[in-house]
Design a protein around this motif. Structure first.
Motif, short mmCIF file in Angstrom:
data_model
loop_
_atom_site.label_atom_id
_atom_site.label_comp_id
_atom_site.label_asym_id
_atom_site.label_seq_id
_atom_site.Cartn_x
_atom_site.Cartn_y
_atom_site.Cartn_z
N THR A 469 0.76 -1.11 -0.30
CA THR A 469 0.39 -0.31 0.64
C THR A 469 1.61 1.11 0.01
N ILE A 470 1.94 1.15 1.16
CA ILE A 470 2.84 2.35 0.86
C ILE A 470 3.65 2.62 -0.44
N ARG A 471 3.84 1.52 -0.65
CA ARG A 471 4.27 1.52 -1.82
C ARG A 471 4.17 2.16 -3.46
N ASN A 472 2.43 1.66 -3.38
CA ASN A 472 1.40 1.49 -4.87
C ASN A 472 0.90 2.64 -5.03
N GLY A 473 0.25 3.15 -3.85
CA GLY A 473 -0.48 3.80 -2.99
C GLY A 473 -2.22 3.30 -3.62
N ILE A 474 -2.98 3.67 -2.65
CA ILE A 474 -4.17 3.25 -2.87
C ILE A 474 -5.81 3.88 -2.63
N GLY A 475 -6.49 4.18 -3.22
CA GLY A 475 -8.08 5.20 -3.39
C GLY A 475 -6.93 6.47 -3.95
N ALA A 476 -7.19 7.37 -2.40
CA ALA A 476 -6.61 9.15 -2.29
C ALA A 476 -5.15 8.21 -2.10
N MET A 477 -4.62 7.51 -1.77
CA MET A 477 -3.06 7.67 -0.88
C MET A 477 -1.85 7.93 -2.36
N PRO A 478 -1.36 8.89 -2.55
CA PRO A 478 -0.67 8.55 -3.45
C PRO A 478 0.94 7.41 -2.83
N SER A 479 1.43 6.88 -4.45
CA SER A 479 2.57 6.02 -4.43
C SER A 479 3.57 6.85 -3.68
N GLY A 481 6.59 4.63 -3.50
CA GLY A 481 8.00 4.45 -3.84
C GLY A 481 8.48 5.60 -4.73
N PRO A 482 8.74 6.26 -5.69
CA PRO A 482 9.54 7.52 -5.93
C PRO A 482 9.96 7.46 -4.41
N GLN A 483 9.79 7.99 -3.60
CA GLN A 483 10.11 8.69 -2.79
C GLN A 483 11.24 8.15 -1.69
N LEU A 484 10.48 7.17 -1.51
CA LEU A 484 11.65 6.25 -0.74
C LEU A 484 11.79 4.95 -1.46
N SER A 485 13.69 4.61 -0.23
CA SER A 485 14.22 3.56 -0.99
C SER A 485 13.55 2.66 -0.36
N GLU A 486 14.33 1.11 -0.45
CA GLU A 486 13.44 0.39 -0.22
C GLU A 486 13.80 0.01 1.49
N GLY A 487 14.72 0.02 1.66
CA GLY A 487 14.95 0.10 3.15
C GLY A 487 13.58 0.98 3.80
N GLU A 488 14.12 2.28 3.47
CA GLU A 488 12.40 3.30 4.41
C GLU A 488 11.23 2.77 4.17
N LEU A 489 11.06 2.40 3.62
CA LEU A 489 9.64 1.69 2.47
C LEU A 489 9.25 0.97 3.76
N ARG A 490 10.93 -0.61 3.84
CA ARG A 490 10.55 -1.17 5.11
C ARG A 490 10.36 -1.28 6.59
N ASP A 491 10.93 -0.16 6.32
CA ASP A 491 10.79 0.46 8.31
C ASP A 491 9.74 1.43 8.28
#
Length: 501
Positions: A469-479, A481-491
């Motif tokens: 959900t954080i990576r791809n976005g959902i509904g009104a929530m933006p993605s 993925g382009p803003q965070l590194s893989e480690g930041e996404l995981r954190d």
């Protein structure tokens, strides 16, 4: 078969720039005296007029209330204080003087008082959230885990859209859609098109059946249900019934708002929303049992009651089965309130032991409710008769312990949260990312109270679901993925996971 598929998916609108055309409005009457401004919340913590005994609360920011299964029958019309609530954003301020509520149509503005002079139509119709039945999907789709209670049958009164169009001299050439915009407040730090509640529906459908409604079940349309003015499109899913209606446009293409462009799209599991995917417009044929369902019954003869409807054609037959193989016809009960209302049905069983029951409906076009659901990412449009089935627990008449209804689940006290190193790093990202997560989401651990939603407390999603959900976005929530590194996404996913356990 292809006809059934077309009815379920609906026609697709091409994505493009929105062409808006304006029309003239009629003379306005003197407004009615202003009533006292209603409160946002009643003494019981729910919006005024709602009985908490009838609801399962999925969320408060924004309001997401599911009608308990056995609270739906045995009447064709769903009482207003039992009708489910699904809001996308926080509610706007209630109108101090409903007749002065303004509606922009193209370059012109109408008051509700002026609209009331143009015509009147009353229609019985089913309101149903697109995600009704979502909790039965095994992949755990994001969104409220509705059972069958995100639906109800109501009687709506208002001016037919076609009468408004006739008074304005017709529809300008080139228009193919009616685009409706709600007055839901948009947070300052969020781009309009990412969260605005704005939906487009085919022009022909809107002119044939659309109603600008100000009354429901014989009373002014309640604020929590979109009052004082809401667009109703009978036969279509609830996402198209835009609340707190503030603007209507006749458009050449569908809206660029995310809720229309990529939201409410029937898409394969794992894929992001896109304009070329089917939009959640017309509702397919569906039925389910409402009582008895969750409460134990005394052995012997029992009347079973359910509801059945279809979006584009009236239901003509309902069958029931206790094994999913042999079927018997149920009988309709009560009045037929028209093609967009649901039909109440009943049948009798003689139960001496636990009993599993299923129902399936057929409409006048020959579409029959299927056994399986259409698997899709967001868990939309579930009509599976197998998913909607119930298991009846049978008790002896004098066994009071057995006859007690199951205890309601309560939220456990989670106490203090111990974060991992990854979770602590994610907590900092939660507050610093742009837009900050707390701008939209309520999370007690983070001390945020965003109202775009959904509230994160107790969402109980798996780590892969949260991370996706954080990576791809959902509904009104933006993605992100382009803003965070893989480690930041995981954190960040780890923090949300740990803070909501």
């Amino acid at each position: 078969m292809e006809k059934d598929r077309r009815r379920f998916l609906g026609a697709l609108g091409a994505l493009g720039a929105t062409a808006v055309v304006g029309c003239d409005d009629p003379p306005e009457p003197a407004p009615e005296p202003a009533p006292e401004r209603p409160s946002r919340v009643g003494a019981d913590g729910l919006p005024p007029g709602l009985d908490p005994a009838h609801f399962q609360i999925h969320g408060r920011r924004p309001w997401t209330l599911e009608t308990r299964r056995e609270a739906l029958a045995a009447s064709v019309v769903t009482a207003t204080d039992r009708l489910f609530v699904r809001n996308n954003l926080a509610m706007p301020e209630a109108a101090a003087s409903p007749d002065e509520w303004s509606l922009a149509i193209g370059a012109r503005t109408f008051t509700l008082g002026a609209l009331k002079r143009l015509g009147l139509e009353t229609v019985a119709m089913v309101l149903q959230c697109s995600g009704n039945g979502r909790r039965f999907f095994e992949h755990g789709p994001s969104g409220s885990a509705w059972g069958v209670g995100a639906a109800g049958c109501v009687i709506v009164s208002g001016v037919p859209l076609r009468a408004v169009v006739e008074a304005m001299g017709g529809v300008p050439s080139g228009a193919r859609f009616v685009t409706a915009t709600g007055a839901d407040p948009i947070p300052e730090d969020v781009a309009r098109d990412t969260v605005v509640v704005e939906r487009s529906v085919p022009l022909d459908k809107a002119l044939q059946d659309g109603v600008l409604g100000w009354e429901m079940n014989g009373e002014p349309l309640p604020h929590v249900h979109g009052g004082p003015l809401r667009l109703f499109v009978p036969g279509y899913f609830g996402c198209n019934q835009v609340k707190w209606l503030k603007a209507l446009s006749f458009t050449a293409e569908t809206s660029n708002a995310k809720i229309m462009r990529t939201g409410y799209r029937l898409r394969p599991i794992g894929q992001s929303g896109a304009p070329d995917q089917p939009s959640m417009w017309a509702m397919p044929v569906k039925s389910w049992i409402v009582r008895p369902a969750t409460r134990p019954i005394v052995g012997g003869k029992t009347q079973v009651v359910g509801v059945a409807f279809s979006g584009e054609a009236p239901v003509v037959r309902v069958e029931w089965s206790n094994d999913g193989e042999a079927w018997e016809e149920a009988r309709f009960v009560g009045p037929n309130l028209g093609p967009f209302a649901w039909r109440l049905f009943s049948f009798e069983v003689n139960a001496s032991d636990a009993l599993t029951l299923f129902t399936r409906a057929t409409d006048s076009e020959g579409n029959t409710q299927p056994e399986g659901r259409v698997e899709n990412e967001r868990g939309y449009g579930n009509t599976s008769w197998r998913d909607m089935g119930v298991v009846l627990r049978v008790c002896e008449e004098d066994d009071q312990a057995c006859l007690q209804p199951p205890e309601e689940a309560t939220s456990a006290d989670r106490g203090s949260v111990e974060l991992s190193d990854s979770g602590r790093r994610g907590q900092a990202i939660f507050a610093s990312i742009q837009p900050a997560c707390g701008t939209c989401h309520t999370l007690s651990h983070a001390g945020t109270a965003g109202q775009v939603g959904p509230a994160l407390d107790g969402i109980r999603r798996t780590m892969p679901q949260i991370e996706a959900t954080i990576r791809n976005g959902i509904g009104a929530m933006p993605s992100f993925g382009p803003q965070l590194s893989e480690g930041e996404l995981r954190d960040l996913a780890t923090y949300v996971f740990e803070a909501t356990r």
